[in-house]
Motif scaffolding. Structure first.
Motif, PDB file in Angstrom:
ATOM      1  N   GLY A   1      -6.708   6.701  -3.279  1.00 10.36           N
ATOM      2  CA  GLY A   1      -7.645   6.800  -2.160  1.00 10.36           C
ATOM      3  C   GLY A   1      -7.654   5.557  -1.296  1.00 10.36           C
ATOM      4  N   PHE A   2      -7.667   4.374  -1.916  1.00 11.65           N
ATOM      5  CA  PHE A   2      -7.702   3.142  -1.128  1.00 11.65           C
ATOM      6  C   PHE A   2      -6.386   2.931  -0.383  1.00 11.65           C
ATOM      7  N   SER A   3      -5.260   3.181  -1.031  1.00 12.87           N
ATOM      8  CA  SER A   3      -3.979   3.005  -0.336  1.00 12.87           C
ATOM      9  C   SER A   3      -3.852   3.990   0.820  1.00 12.87           C
TER      10      SER A   3
ATOM     11  N   TYR B   1      -6.293   5.206   2.565  1.00 15.63           N
ATOM     12  CA  TYR B   1      -7.209   4.781   3.633  1.00 15.63           C
ATOM     13  C   TYR B   1      -6.546   3.733   4.528  1.00 15.63           C
ATOM     14  N   PHE B   2      -5.938   2.700   3.912  1.00 19.10           N
ATOM     15  CA  PHE B   2      -5.314   1.644   4.712  1.00 19.10           C
ATOM     16  C   PHE B   2      -4.106   2.175   5.485  1.00 19.10           C
TER      17      PHE B   2
ATOM     18  N   VAL C   1     -12.816   8.294  -4.463  1.00 22.98           N
ATOM     19  CA  VAL C   1     -13.602   7.407  -5.325  1.00 22.98           C
ATOM     20  C   VAL C   1     -14.619   8.205  -6.128  1.00 22.98           C
TER      21      VAL C   1
ATOM     22  N   MET D   1       0.822  -1.203   0.000  1.00 27.45           N
ATOM     23  CA  MET D   1       0.000   0.000   0.000  1.00 27.45           C
ATOM     24  C   MET D   1       0.865   1.264   0.000  1.00 27.45           C
TER      25      MET D   1
ATOM     26  N   LEU E   1     -11.607   8.510   1.551  1.00 31.02           N
ATOM     27  CA  LEU E   1     -11.777   7.466   0.545  1.00 31.02           C
ATOM     28  C   LEU E   1     -12.952   7.769  -0.372  1.00 31.02           C
TER      29      LEU E   1
ATOM     30  N   VAL F   1      -8.529   6.511  -7.634  1.00 28.69           N
ATOM     31  CA  VAL F   1      -9.138   5.435  -6.834  1.00 28.69           C
ATOM     32  C   VAL F   1      -8.065   4.646  -6.089  1.00 28.69           C
ATOM     33  N   VAL F   2      -6.975   4.291  -6.788  1.00 31.17           N
ATOM     34  CA  VAL F   2      -5.907   3.530  -6.133  1.00 31.17           C
ATOM     35  C   VAL F   2      -5.257   4.358  -5.031  1.00 31.17           C
TER      36      VAL F   2
END
Length: 403
Positions: A309-311, A313-314, A351, A257, A347, A306-307
């Motif tokens: 945002g997700f990375s 978030y984690f 997205v 991530m 996130l 999108v990628v």
């Protein structure tokens, strides 16, 4: 109905061992030939082929068919002269006996190459290949090896790696040890199989060809591809640097991530640069631009958002990345207090931005493609009318000129 049962001998083994000239026609003549060939060479498979021809002829006679059994041999000088000799003998047999069909008896792959010559002159109902039962496996293996060695591509693909392995392994076993040598050779063979399996050679060839064509035609995408390659290297370096800064983080998920979080902006810029160069090439050609080229830059940025945002978030949940802090903004009568965007809100924002940007790309692509299609339609519709006007105008001018 006359059936010709013909035993083919391309290399003229019958004539070489018995001194007889072909064609040899008739039941008694062929039966006597079996004895002569058997006495000359009892181990020759041609004896079995002649006996098979007699057996087939006898079976057809028992079914009340008129049968002509014959032995046709080629020439020992060359394959071309052998095939022509067989063709000439077949023409004589067909002219004399006028058979309606034929049954071909052969005993080798060499003789099987004569079958098309027979088929070109008379209808072939059956091809009877005789293989000695005791040597069936040896015969089949011989023909497979012969066909394999005749294929140049297979020889280079299989024999060359095997030969190199047999040469290199003793050297490696002597220098670094048998286990290390076997491991190195196994790794090289694995890489070679992957290289062939994924057709990497063809990919490099196609890439070199397209690069050469781009350089010769002066396409803008050549420069943008180089810039994209540089941005990709920067992204990989930044991502690797970010992973190295993690202090003994357990597991693999968080380093992945972190790599995605740091490298995605650079990788997205690289893809955007490459797609922009391709789009410029299409625009310079003065041809209708395809929807895929118009929509690709928006899709690249959307996926990057999108990628990212997700990375983020984690990583934020793990305490590695801080939330987004928006400072206080004052603009005249408008004042926005500072606030923090983090967790699910962050996130959702990324997205949603990616989704909206992809919709914008679809709209832009459809709009520009609609404009191009309308231009083509208007041009195609105005063509005949303009021609008609020119014709009418010309006719009117001619009428006004004539008294």
């Amino acid at each position: 109905m006359t059936t010709l049962v013909v035993c083919l001998d391309r290399t003229d083994d019958v004539g070489r061992k018995t001194g007889l000239r072909s064609p040899i026609v008739g039941w008694e003549a062929v039966r006597a030939l079996v004895t002569d060939v058997g006495l000359a060479d009892p181990e020759d498979s041609g004896v079995n082929s002649l006996l098979e021809a007699l057996r087939v002829a006898q079976s057809l006679r028992d079914d009340d068919e008129e049968v002509v059994v014959a032995v046709v041999s080629g020439d020992r000088e060359s394959m071309v002269s052998a095939d022509r000799a067989v063709a000439h003998q077949l023409d004589d047999l067909i002219a004399e006996y006028d058979p309606e069909s034929a049954v071909v008896v052969i005993d080798s792959a060499e003789d099987e190459r004569l079958v098309p010559i027979v088929e070109s002159r008379v209808r072939v109902d059956s091809v009877d290949r005789v293989v000695v039962r005791q040597a069936r496996d040896i015969e089949s293996t011989y023909y497979l090896l012969k066909q394999f060695l005749a294929d140049e591509e297979l020889r280079q693909t299989i024999l060359v790696p095997v030969g190199l392995t047999l040469l290199v392994f003793p050297i490696l076993a002597t220098v670094v040890g048998p286990a290390e040598g076997a491991a190195a050779i196994t790794a090289v063979i694995g890489l070679f199989l992957l290289y062939k399996g994924f057709s990497i050679g063809e990919l490099f060839t196609s890439l070199a060809r397209r690069t050469r064509e781009s350089l010769y035609t002066g396409q803008v995408s050549v420069v943008t591809y180089v810039v994209a390659a540089g941005l990709t290297l920067v992204g990989l370096f930044v991502g690797g640097l970010g992973v190295s800064n993690l202090n003994e983080t357990p597991g693999v998920f968080l380093p992945v991530m972190q790599f995605a979080f740091d490298s995605v902006p650079w990788l997205a810029m690289a893809a955007l640069t490459a797609s922009a160069g391709r789009l410029l090439d299409e625009a310079i050609r003065e041809e209708p631009i395809r929807n895929s080229y118009l929509n690709l830059p928006f899709i690249v940025v959307s996926v990057g958002l999108v990628v990212r945002g997700f990375s983020a978030y984690f990583l934020e949940q793990a305490g590695i990345v801080e939330p987004i802090f928006v400072p206080t903004f004052e603009g005249g009568v408008l004042t926005v207090e500072s606030f923090v965007i983090g967790g699910g809100n962050r996130l959702a924002m990324f997205v949603l931005a990616g989704f909206l940007l992809s919709l914008v790309g679809v709209k832009v692509a459809s709009t520009f493609s609609g404009v191009e299609s309308s231009r083509e339609d208007s041009g195609s519709e105005s063509g005949p009318e303009s021609e008609a006007e020119l014709v009418d105008g010309g006719s009117e001018s001619d009428s006004t000129r004539s008294p």
